[in-house]
Scaffold this motif. Sequence first.
Motif, PDB file in Angstrom:
ATOM      1  N   ASP A  43       0.842  -1.208   0.000  1.00  0.00           N
ATOM      2  CA  ASP A  43       0.000   0.000   0.000  1.00  0.00           C
ATOM      3  C   ASP A  43       0.870   1.247   0.000  1.00  0.00           C
ATOM      4  O   ASP A  43       0.561   2.238  -0.660  1.00  0.00           O
ATOM      5  N   ASN A  44       1.954   1.193   0.792  1.00  0.00           N
ATOM      6  CA  ASN A  44       2.801   2.366   0.967  1.00  0.00           C
ATOM      7  C   ASN A  44       4.266   1.965   0.823  1.00  0.00           C
ATOM      8  O   ASN A  44       4.780   1.140   1.585  1.00  0.00           O
ATOM      9  N   PHE A  45       4.941   2.496  -0.174  1.00  0.00           N
ATOM     10  CA  PHE A  45       6.328   2.139  -0.469  1.00  0.00           C
ATOM     11  C   PHE A  45       7.249   2.425   0.715  1.00  0.00           C
ATOM     12  O   PHE A  45       8.026   1.577   1.156  1.00  0.00           O
ATOM     13  N   THR A  46       7.162   3.622   1.280  1.00  0.00           N
ATOM     14  CA  THR A  46       8.064   4.025   2.365  1.00  0.00           C
ATOM     15  C   THR A  46       7.900   3.132   3.586  1.00  0.00           C
ATOM     16  O   THR A  46       8.886   2.656   4.167  1.00  0.00           O
ATOM     17  N   GLU A  47       6.668   2.898   3.984  1.00  0.00           N
ATOM     18  CA  GLU A  47       6.422   2.075   5.174  1.00  0.00           C
ATOM     19  C   GLU A  47       6.898   0.642   4.972  1.00  0.00           C
ATOM     20  O   GLU A  47       7.500   0.037   5.865  1.00  0.00           O
ATOM     21  N   THR A  48       6.637   0.100   3.789  1.00  0.00           N
ATOM     22  CA  THR A  48       7.050  -1.283   3.510  1.00  0.00           C
ATOM     23  C   THR A  48       8.574  -1.395   3.484  1.00  0.00           C
ATOM     24  O   THR A  48       9.149  -2.355   4.010  1.00  0.00           O
ATOM     25  N   THR A  65      17.800   7.422  -8.791  1.00  0.00           N
ATOM     26  CA  THR A  65      18.746   7.353  -7.678  1.00  0.00           C
ATOM     27  C   THR A  65      18.377   8.326  -6.569  1.00  0.00           C
ATOM     28  O   THR A  65      18.517   8.014  -5.378  1.00  0.00           O
ATOM     29  N   GLY A  66      17.894   9.501  -6.933  1.00  0.00           N
ATOM     30  CA  GLY A  66      17.524  10.501  -5.929  1.00  0.00           C
ATOM     31  C   GLY A  66      16.460   9.997  -4.975  1.00  0.00           C
ATOM     32  O   GLY A  66      16.525  10.231  -3.756  1.00  0.00           O
ATOM     33  N   ILE A  67      15.457   9.305  -5.513  1.00  0.00           N
ATOM     34  CA  ILE A  67      14.393   8.739  -4.668  1.00  0.00           C
ATOM     35  C   ILE A  67      14.993   7.755  -3.676  1.00  0.00           C
ATOM     36  O   ILE A  67      14.677   7.769  -2.480  1.00  0.00           O
ATOM     37  N   VAL A  68      15.879   6.902  -4.173  1.00  0.00           N
ATOM     38  CA  VAL A  68      16.478   5.859  -3.324  1.00  0.00           C
ATOM     39  C   VAL A  68      17.277   6.485  -2.186  1.00  0.00           C
ATOM     40  O   VAL A  68      17.156   6.084  -1.022  1.00  0.00           O
ATOM     41  N   VAL A  69      18.088   7.489  -2.509  1.00  0.00           N
ATOM     42  CA  VAL A  69      18.907   8.132  -1.481  1.00  0.00           C
ATOM     43  C   VAL A  69      18.035   8.704  -0.376  1.00  0.00           C
ATOM     44  O   VAL A  69      18.305   8.536   0.822  1.00  0.00           O
ATOM     45  N   ARG A  70      16.972   9.367  -0.756  1.00  0.00           N
ATOM     46  CA  ARG A  70      16.088   9.971   0.248  1.00  0.00           C
ATOM     47  C   ARG A  70      15.364   8.905   1.079  1.00  0.00           C
ATOM     48  O   ARG A  70      15.154   9.083   2.281  1.00  0.00           O
ATOM     49  N   LYS A  71      14.982   7.799   0.464  1.00  0.00           N
ATOM     50  CA  LYS A  71      14.209   6.784   1.168  1.00  0.00           C
ATOM     51  C   LYS A  71      15.063   5.958   2.141  1.00  0.00           C
ATOM     52  O   LYS A  71      14.558   5.509   3.174  1.00  0.00           O
ATOM     53  N   ILE A  72      16.337   5.737   1.807  1.00  0.00           N
ATOM     54  CA  ILE A  72      17.141   4.870   2.674  1.00  0.00           C
ATOM     55  C   ILE A  72      17.994   5.649   3.676  1.00  0.00           C
ATOM     56  O   ILE A  72      18.572   5.055   4.590  1.00  0.00           O
ATOM     57  N   ALA A  73      18.036   6.976   3.535  1.00  0.00           N
ATOM     58  CA  ALA A  73      18.962   7.782   4.354  1.00  0.00           C
ATOM     59  C   ALA A  73      18.823   7.506   5.850  1.00  0.00           C
ATOM     60  O   ALA A  73      19.817   7.323   6.557  1.00  0.00           O
ATOM     61  N   ASN A  74      17.593   7.462   6.348  1.00  0.00           N
ATOM     62  CA  ASN A  74      17.401   7.292   7.797  1.00  0.00           C
ATOM     63  C   ASN A  74      17.442   5.825   8.229  1.00  0.00           C
ATOM     64  O   ASN A  74      17.283   5.525   9.407  1.00  0.00           O
ATOM     65  N   LEU A  75      17.696   4.912   7.291  1.00  0.00           N
ATOM     66  CA  LEU A  75      17.745   3.481   7.619  1.00  0.00           C
ATOM     67  C   LEU A  75      19.178   2.975   7.757  1.00  0.00           C
ATOM     68  O   LEU A  75      19.388   1.843   8.189  1.00  0.00           O
ATOM     69  N   LEU A  76      20.136   3.821   7.422  1.00  0.00           N
ATOM     70  CA  LEU A  76      21.529   3.374   7.375  1.00  0.00           C
ATOM     71  C   LEU A  76      22.191   3.432   8.747  1.00  0.00           C
ATOM     72  O   LEU A  76      21.908   4.313   9.563  1.00  0.00           O
ATOM     73  N   GLU A  77      23.095   2.470   8.986  1.00  0.00           N
ATOM     74  CA  GLU A  77      23.841   2.416  10.234  1.00  0.00           C
ATOM     75  C   GLU A  77      25.337   2.548   9.951  1.00  0.00           C
ATOM     76  O   GLU A  77      25.857   3.647   9.893  1.00  0.00           O
ATOM     77  N   THR A  78      26.018   1.434   9.750  1.00  0.00           N
ATOM     78  CA  THR A  78      27.446   1.469   9.430  1.00  0.00           C
ATOM     79  C   THR A  78      27.727   0.494   8.297  1.00  0.00           C
ATOM     80  O   THR A  78      26.952  -0.427   8.042  1.00  0.00           O
TER      81      THR A  78
END
Length: 328
Positions: A43-48, A65-78
Amino acid sequence: MKIAIWTVTRGAVRSALKIKEKNSLADVYSLKKFQSEETLQMDNFTETLNTNFKKYDVHIFIMATGIVVRKIANLLETKDVDPAVLVIDEGMRFVISLLSGHLGGANDFAEVLKGQLGLVPIITTSSDVTGKIAVDTLSQKLNSDLESLEAAKRVTALIVDGKNVELQLPKNICPENPEGVVIVSNREKIETVQIYPRNLVIGLGCRRGILKEQVYEFLIETLKKHNLSYKSIKHFATVDLKADEAGLIELAKELGKDLKIISRDEILKVENMFEGSDFVKKEIGVRAVSEPCAYLSSSKDGKFIEMKAKKDGMTISIYEERFIYEKR
């Protein structure tokens, strides 16, 4: 390897299914409005994405690529825990290794997609584009752990800069893992980094109800006795009767290692190889636990460093597999 392919357009779905034809176990995600029976509907790309990001080893995004960078930015650790991230254009021309090119394997998977579908890999890591190997790539290819990501970065910088860096491997040069190194150089400062091969198999036996902390303390004590690092543990192994032993399960989970379960039927086939106990035989049907479990779950190409250490109802055996570059 768990692979997720993410799409947000109908054309991207068609491209994703071409990738899935070559990688049958991959999961393809698409929006519900496209009503594709061959994909996982969302239903929702970001939530999934947020919910499933850590569940996959490789993420392939067929979008900008821009969409991907914005969507994964807060999911990254190390870089040592983040999954591989690749981006492919909807026209299936290019594949960009965006994240975790070395440790996550994004660079290697980009080459896989090149072979499967003729995509052009876009790889920007300096060691790769200059034809030089990075320390973290070397660690990955040796199936080993790094002493320090920062140290690896410093040594890789020397490699990329064309400086002389020596590679020392345990014994395809000498018969044993070195415990000391003599460096002859006129340099005041020498960057070093250690790679830990994951070639120690730990067999465990214990009384019922043992605590994780007790096993951990005994494990570290036994490793220190032989000047071994826990970073080189490949996995733990125990008998089927202990498959539900909370202390062992929690220890393996905390250290990020698998706990392999060995059946007593398997142990019976090799128990005569090991010194056993009549009491243990009477209690569980086999004469020994930690030694045969370590041996049976190993490559069987190596040697025991610790046959059986005992303490407070616990036994630990350490089997050292032959390192892949070590001469026989």
